[in-house]
Design an enzyme around this catalytic site. Structure first.
Site, PDB file in Angstrom:
ATOM      1  N   GLU A  32       0.836  -1.208   0.000  1.00 43.03           N
ATOM      2  CA  GLU A  32       0.000   0.000   0.000  1.00 43.03           C
ATOM      3  C   GLU A  32       0.865   1.250   0.000  1.00 43.03           C
ATOM      4  OE1 GLU A  32      -3.392   2.356   2.616  1.00 43.03           O
ATOM      5  OE2 GLU A  32      -2.913   0.269   3.106  1.00 43.03           O
ATOM      6  N   LYS A  41      -8.820 -16.198  16.021  1.00 46.83           N
ATOM      7  CA  LYS A  41      -8.750 -15.568  14.703  1.00 46.83           C
ATOM      8  C   LYS A  41     -10.102 -15.004  14.264  1.00 46.83           C
ATOM      9  CE  LYS A  41      -4.751 -18.307  13.630  1.00 46.83           C
ATOM     10  NZ  LYS A  41      -4.112 -19.391  12.897  1.00 46.83           N
ATOM     11  N   ASP A  50       1.654 -14.867  12.857  1.00 45.22           N
ATOM     12  CA  ASP A  50       0.513 -15.486  12.176  1.00 45.22           C
ATOM     13  C   ASP A  50      -0.424 -14.363  11.745  1.00 45.22           C
ATOM     14  OD1 ASP A  50      -1.802 -16.798  11.399  1.00 45.22           O
ATOM     15  OD2 ASP A  50      -1.639 -18.324  12.962  1.00 45.22           O
ATOM     16  N   HIS A  89      -2.400   9.955  -1.348  1.00 47.71           N
ATOM     17  CA  HIS A  89      -2.544   8.754  -2.180  1.00 47.71           C
ATOM     18  C   HIS A  89      -2.345   9.080  -3.659  1.00 47.71           C
ATOM     19  CE1 HIS A  89      -3.665   5.404   0.471  1.00 47.71           C
ATOM     20  NE2 HIS A  89      -4.122   6.347   1.279  1.00 47.71           N
TER      21      HIS A  89
END
Length: 390
Positions: A87, A217, A291, A382
């Site tokens: 990004e 999760k 993770d 951006h």
């Protein structure tokens, strides 16, 4: 019908021959050249336990932000922070926030809690039987803990929380897990504890090792309130003149925007009243071998701000369920180990230091993006640096 069975070697699936066989299998059936994914510097022999059917790597670009000044109990001083991302503007934004925080004296970090859990559910014939079991479980905690801890050298059972409904008792077996994230450790330890319980409880019971109350999760209120992983606070007081100098906004406007964002977060029922904690956490997770699926819990954030009487700005973020490790999992792989070594966090004794660095990084990112939105610089950034470029 085309045979798409993936080549494997039962003796050594990480040797050059099975890896090359899989690469050729993919080339033959997909037409992909695998020019980049098949090029790597790591030793495939180190990957057992991390990935199956290995054929190559995904290369994610990394940028470095900082220096980040942290006034922690475990992380003290300036750090160069590796961020793995695709990004545009992300590294630049975090870098800007870190500069502001450094000139304000650094981010203060405090770890409040540390626990990882497995959550068995016990089932009975009636609510009264369930209530009797709860009393028995409370009375036999020390024996249950001893059974659990026989399976691990570093895990410790801190307590067992109980939540009763109908004729079932939902539990959370809360462990400390040293420098490991601990999901597998707590699963093995809790199963041993449940086996001891079933063998020694004087009446009939049934259990499932995971009643989905640990919300592994997944985002959940229970983990935000009761902690999963590390609960850590990052806080800073910013002089008003410094905010205007670096962020082109007044602290009053920044605080007013914060109050409007609070309402929007409440209306949308999100796990987060901040702006983009998942950005910095994900980028650091990829870089340091965490993770990445744990971002589901780890990105939860409680943000709090005050406009002080003299115009200065107090800001804090609380991460109630940050799951990190500096030992085990993917942390020992080649590039991930290098990034942990950049931070001085690799191996035993590093997990609390890493926790504080991540929390301070999130704080810097929240301040930077919040200021950019108020100063109407967000879209332009951006356009200049990110994927908006046409």
């Amino acid at each position: 019908m085309t045979d798409l069975k993936i080549p494997r070697d039962r003796e050594d699936d990480y040797a050059p021959e099975p890896i090359q066989a899989r690469q050729q299998h993919i080339r033959s059936h997909t037409g992909s050249a695998l020019e980049h994914t098949s090029s790597y510097s790591l030793d495939p022999g180190t990957l057992a336990g991390n990935v199956e059917s290995f054929f190559g790597v995904a290369q994610v670009p990394m940028g470095v932000a900082g220096p980040l000044l942290v006034n922690g109990e475990h992380a003290q001083g300036e750090f160069l922070v590796p961020l793995a991302t695709t990004e545009g503007t992300l590294v630049a934004s975090y870098n800007r926030g870190m500069k502001l925080c450094r000139e304000a004296g650094g981010v203060t970090t405090t770890i409040l809690d540390d626990r990882m859990q497995r959550a068995p559910v016990f089932s009975f014939g009636s609510a009264r039987e369930m209530r009797d079991f709860k009393d028995w479980l409370d009375a036999h905690f020390e024996q249950v803990a001893a059974a659990a801890e026989e399976t691990t050298s570093s895990g410790k059972l801190v307590d067992i929380q109980t939540f009763s409904v109908a004729k079932m008792l939902y539990t959370r077996f809360n462990f400390t897990t040293g420098d490991a994230a601990g999901q597998n450790m707590t699963g093995k330890a809790t199963f041993a504890a449940c086996a001891w319980i079933k063998q020694n409880y004087p009446a009939e019971l049934h259990f499932l090792l995971e009643g989905q109350f640990a919300t592994d999760k997944k985002t959940s209120v229970v983990n935000m309130l009761h902690t999963r992983g590390k609960r850590v606070v990052a806080e800073i007081t910013l002089p008003s003149a410094l905010v205007e100098k670096h962020m082109n906004v007044s602290t009053e406007k920044l605080f007013n925007a914060r109050m409007r964002g609070q309402l929007g977060s409440m209306m949308s029922v999100t796990n987060n009243n901040g702006l983009h904690s998942a950005n910095g956490i994900t980028a650091m997770f990829i870089a340091t071998g965490q993770d990445v699926a744990n971002v589901a819990e780890s990105s939860a954030l409680y943000g709090f701000s005050e406009l002080l009487p003299n115009g200065d700005y107090y800001a804090s973020v609380t991460l109630p369920s940050l799951i990190v490790a500096t030992y085990g999992g993917g942390t020992g792989l080649a590039t991930q180990r290098e990034c942990l070594e950049m931070l001085g966090c690799y191996g035993a004794g590093g997990v609390r230091k890493l926790t504080e660095i991540i929390a301070a990084t999130v704080m810097a990112g929240e301040l930077s993006l919040g200021s950019a939105v108020v100063a109407e610089e967000w879209v332009q950034a951006h356009d200049d640096l990110g994927r908006n470029r046409g």
